[in-house]
Write a protein that holds these residues in place. Structure first.
Motif, PDB file in Angstrom:
ATOM      1  N   PHE A  82     -13.331  -0.209  -2.303  1.00  0.00           N
ATOM      2  CA  PHE A  82     -12.630  -1.319  -3.398  1.00  0.00           C
ATOM      3  C   PHE A  82     -11.856  -0.478  -4.418  1.00  0.00           C
ATOM      4  O   PHE A  82     -10.640  -1.373  -4.313  1.00  0.00           O
ATOM      5  N   MET A  83     -11.963   0.516  -4.842  1.00  0.00           N
ATOM      6  CA  MET A  83     -11.184   1.297  -5.665  1.00  0.00           C
ATOM      7  C   MET A  83      -9.599   1.578  -4.900  1.00  0.00           C
ATOM      8  O   MET A  83      -8.756   1.564  -5.719  1.00  0.00           O
ATOM      9  N   GLN A 113      -4.240  -5.786  -6.273  1.00  0.00           N
ATOM     10  CA  GLN A 113      -4.069  -4.990  -5.000  1.00  0.00           C
ATOM     11  C   GLN A 113      -3.230  -4.258  -4.858  1.00  0.00           C
ATOM     12  O   GLN A 113      -1.879  -4.621  -4.276  1.00  0.00           O
ATOM     13  N   SER A 114      -3.273  -2.970  -5.180  1.00  0.00           N
ATOM     14  CA  SER A 114      -2.540  -1.785  -5.086  1.00  0.00           C
ATOM     15  C   SER A 114      -2.429  -1.073  -3.478  1.00  0.00           C
ATOM     16  O   SER A 114      -1.601  -0.147  -3.431  1.00  0.00           O
ATOM     17  N   GLY A 115      -3.522  -1.574  -2.746  1.00  0.00           N
ATOM     18  CA  GLY A 115      -3.812  -0.677  -1.612  1.00  0.00           C
ATOM     19  C   GLY A 115      -4.048  -1.658  -0.561  1.00  0.00           C
ATOM     20  O   GLY A 115      -4.506  -2.879  -0.701  1.00  0.00           O
ATOM     21  N   PRO A 116      -4.186  -1.229   0.630  1.00  0.00           N
ATOM     22  CA  PRO A 116      -4.433  -1.886   1.790  1.00  0.00           C
ATOM     23  C   PRO A 116      -5.905  -2.787   1.646  1.00  0.00           C
ATOM     24  O   PRO A 116      -6.891  -2.116   1.194  1.00  0.00           O
ATOM     25  N   MET A 117      -6.085  -3.901   2.103  1.00  0.00           N
ATOM     26  CA  MET A 117      -7.337  -4.331   2.223  1.00  0.00           C
ATOM     27  C   MET A 117      -7.662  -4.882   3.709  1.00  0.00           C
ATOM     28  O   MET A 117      -7.066  -5.982   4.176  1.00  0.00           O
ATOM     29  N   GLY A 118      -8.149  -3.976   4.434  1.00  0.00           N
ATOM     30  CA  GLY A 118      -8.503  -4.213   5.798  1.00  0.00           C
ATOM     31  C   GLY A 118      -7.002  -4.266   6.525  1.00  0.00           C
ATOM     32  O   GLY A 118      -6.284  -3.285   6.360  1.00  0.00           O
TER      33      GLY A 118
END
Length: 169
Positions: A82-83, A113-118
């Motif tokens: 999540f992080m 959301q600074s990174g991918p999520m799936g």
């Protein structure tokens, strides 16, 4: 002078009540465990989770894809994921109710959301969404957690819901 029979019974009942565990204290201790859990989670100090979460901890959530969480180690791995997606994530506790060995909360989650999520790439968009959680406390630690939120609210804020129509329509 003769003492009525019910006086000794009343005295015994008062003694029993005085010796009974203070459930208000137990409820407050359980609430403090949950508050500490939220503080540790907000600071991302995962090593400290062992202070308030049991090793055989279980997490239940219909809102989260993937395998269920059945240990503290798996929960830490989930939180680290999540992080990666929301490195500035934060939980604000709004309401808390305790009964027996359970604590219920209503809280607000925020993050960017600074990174991918799936399969979804980082959007740079911020989200804010309410959620509810129920904790079961056992021997002063969180043994089980049920947590639910509205994914549609979050996905709408990220701009991926409703899904866009195919190009050929």
């Amino acid at each position: 002078m003769r003492i009525p029979v019910f006086f000794p019974l009343v005295a015994i009942l008062f003694l029993l009540a005085a010796c009974a565990p203070n459930t208000n204290t137990d409820l407050n201790v359980n609430k403090e465990v949950v508050k500490r859990f939220i503080d540790i989670s907000n600071s991302a100090n995962w090593a400290q989770l062992a202070e308030v979460v049991s090793d055989d901890f279980q997490r239940h959530s219909a809102a989260t894809a993937g395998e269920p969480v059945t240990s503290l180690a798996e929960f830490i791995a989930l939180q680290k994921g999540f992080m990666t997606t929301f490195p500035d994530q934060h939980v604000r506790l709004d309401h808390m109710i305790a009964e027996g060995n359970h604590v219920a909360i209503r809280a607000m989650y925020t993050g960017t959301q600074s990174g991918p999520m799936g399969e979804l790439p980082a959007s740079g968009k911020s989200v804010e969404g309410p959620f509810i959680a129920f904790f079961r406390i056992e021997s002063g630690k969180i043994a089980e957690l049920w947590v639910e939120w509205d994914n549609v609210v979050m996905l709408t804020q990220l701009g991926v819901f409703p899904p866009s129509a195919p190009a050929n329509e």
